[in-house]
Design a protein around this motif. Structure first.
Motif, PDB file in Angstrom:
ATOM      1  N   LEU A 126      45.597  -3.328  12.207  1.00 60.22           N
ATOM      2  CA  LEU A 126      45.460  -2.598  13.469  1.00 60.22           C
ATOM      3  C   LEU A 126      44.209  -1.728  13.453  1.00 60.22           C
ATOM      4  CD1 LEU A 126      46.583  -1.796  16.235  1.00 60.22           C
ATOM      5  CD2 LEU A 126      47.939  -0.022  15.086  1.00 60.22           C
ATOM      6  N   GLU A 127      43.961  -1.025  12.355  1.00 61.28           N
ATOM      7  CA  GLU A 127      42.755  -0.199  12.243  1.00 61.28           C
ATOM      8  C   GLU A 127      41.497  -1.059  12.334  1.00 61.28           C
ATOM      9  OE1 GLU A 127      44.291   3.461   9.398  1.00 61.28           O
ATOM     10  OE2 GLU A 127      43.773   1.537   8.488  1.00 61.28           O
ATOM     11  N   TYR A 128      41.538  -2.233  11.701  1.00 61.96           N
ATOM     12  CA  TYR A 128      40.397  -3.150  11.753  1.00 61.96           C
ATOM     13  C   TYR A 128      40.114  -3.593  13.187  1.00 61.96           C
ATOM     14  CZ  TYR A 128      38.772  -8.015  12.058  1.00 61.96           C
ATOM     15  OH  TYR A 128      38.163  -9.171  12.451  1.00 61.96           O
ATOM     16  N   LYS A 129      41.168  -3.959  13.930  1.00 64.92           N
ATOM     17  CA  LYS A 129      40.978  -4.392  15.309  1.00 64.92           C
ATOM     18  C   LYS A 129      40.400  -3.268  16.175  1.00 64.92           C
ATOM     19  CE  LYS A 129      42.129  -8.722  15.495  1.00 64.92           C
ATOM     20  NZ  LYS A 129      41.099  -9.736  15.870  1.00 64.92           N
ATOM     21  N   LYS A 130      40.844  -2.051  15.937  1.00 64.03           N
ATOM     22  CA  LYS A 130      40.290  -0.912  16.678  1.00 64.03           C
ATOM     23  C   LYS A 130      38.832  -0.675  16.291  1.00 64.03           C
ATOM     24  CE  LYS A 130      44.641   1.556  17.492  1.00 64.03           C
ATOM     25  NZ  LYS A 130      45.422   2.798  17.248  1.00 64.03           N
ATOM     26  N   ARG A 131      38.509  -0.911  15.041  1.00 67.42           N
ATOM     27  CA  ARG A 131      37.153  -0.667  14.528  1.00 67.42           C
ATOM     28  C   ARG A 131      36.121  -1.568  15.203  1.00 67.42           C
ATOM     29  NH1 ARG A 131      32.724  -0.870  13.381  1.00 67.42           N
ATOM     30  NH2 ARG A 131      31.549  -0.154  11.568  1.00 67.42           N
ATOM     31  N   ILE A 132      36.500  -2.803  15.535  1.00 65.49           N
ATOM     32  CA  ILE A 132      35.521  -3.747  16.085  1.00 65.49           C
ATOM     33  C   ILE A 132      35.610  -3.885  17.608  1.00 65.49           C
ATOM     34  CG2 ILE A 132      35.444  -5.072  13.941  1.00 65.49           C
ATOM     35  CD1 ILE A 132      37.116  -7.233  15.406  1.00 65.49           C
ATOM     36  N   GLU A 133      36.508  -3.153  18.246  1.00 69.13           N
ATOM     37  CA  GLU A 133      36.709  -3.293  19.690  1.00 69.13           C
ATOM     38  C   GLU A 133      35.640  -2.550  20.495  1.00 69.13           C
ATOM     39  OE1 GLU A 133      38.275  -4.878  22.953  1.00 69.13           O
ATOM     40  OE2 GLU A 133      39.151  -5.237  20.966  1.00 69.13           O
TER      41      GLU A 133
END
Length: 294
Positions: free
Chosen positions: A80-87
């Motif tokens: 989830l943190e990764y997806k937020k990081r690249i959004e």
């Protein structure tokens, strides 16, 4: 009767050149400078549209995946943190919108949830692309159709029954203003599972414009897809297969994207209209070589 769809002023379908969608997706890794280079490349090699993906990670990421740990270039973090990081958010998409208009190059994105769809409708995008992962969402399909925008939907991850249901929604709520993309959603897709003949099945079954979204690692299947009647071509684009990210290996580097564009355009010209005819060049050869009966 010819079947066509209007994508931002460009007619696509029977009798038209293929429409080429460069799927940048998340290959920018959250870096606007990388996205800009991919937009530049897509425009330079003649593709019609640059496409991104838009998510609200708290909604779009499945619960079972949210806390899975992931090794990333930015350190260990949850999925989830990764997806937020690249959004990308409003600031980035405002820039993308302005930058593409200056070229000009059409752009759009695949919304993975309702807030993302609502976000994208703040921009004058030529169509809404529904990804295979969302083609089972009745609410998202209906909301996308209610926008009045043309809908392009990928058909991966679906049974025939599920696809019939999704297409019925598209047909009813978009007044037939949609196209389908045949796809295999494995990244990269095995060539013996591509089932390209299904392109012809889609055309016969639904009577709509049909294209191909390829995730294979080479060019030939996409060229074959155009030969079989695909009028829209979507391929992921990357600056390098060596870049970090889940989609990079199933993407094409810039030179390959250019070669694919040329081959698909040439194939469309080679196919002709199926009617027997003598063009002027061949008539001149006939005059030189054929002895006419008296």
């Amino acid at each position: 009767m010819e079947k066509q769809i209007n994508l931002g002023g460009r007619l696509v379908g029977d009798g038209c050149d293929p429409y080429f969608i460069a799927e940048i997706g998340i290959n920018h890794n959250g870096d606007l400078a990388v996205a800009k280079r991919l937009i530049d490349a897509s425009f330079a090699i003649g593709w019609d549209c640059a496409k991104f993906q838009k998510r609200t990670p708290d909604i779009a990421v499945p619960e079972s995946q949210k806390n899975v740990m992931r090794t990333t270039p930015w350190g260990e973090m949850t999925y989830l943190e990764y997806k937020k990081r690249i959004e990308f958010g409003k600031e980035e998409y405002d820039y993308i919108d302005k930058y593409c208009r200056e070229k000009p190059l059409a752009w759009t994105a695949s919304p993975w949830d309702i807030p993302s769809l609502e976000f994208l409708l703040n921009y004058d995008i030529p169509f809404i692309k529904l990804a295979s992962a969302t083609n089972g969402s009745t609410e998202l399909i209906k909301k996308a159709c209610a926008s009045g925008k043309p809908i392009i939907m990928s058909t991966g991850m679906s049974t025939q029954e599920e696809l019939d249901k999704a297409v019925d929604l598209l047909d009813r709520f978009s007044n037939g203003n949609f196209a389908l993309l045949h796809t295999n959603s494995v990244y990269p897709a095995p060539i013996d599972e591509l089932n390209l003949k299904y392109i012809q099945t889609l055309k016969k079954r639904y009577g709509c414009v049909v294209g191909y979204s390829g995730h294979e690692q080479n060019l030939e299947p996409t060229v074959a897809a155009v030969t079989l009647g695909a009028d829209i071509v979507e391929r992921h684009v990357t600056l390098s297969h060596d870049m970090w990210g889940t989609d990079q290996k199933a993407s094409l580097e810039i030179n390959a994207m250019y070669l694919l564009y040329r081959r698909c355009r040439d194939i469309k010209r080679m196919l002709g209209d199926g009617e027997k005819k003598l063009e002027e060049d061949e008539l001149q050869v006939r005059k030189k070589l054929r002895v006419e009966e008296k």
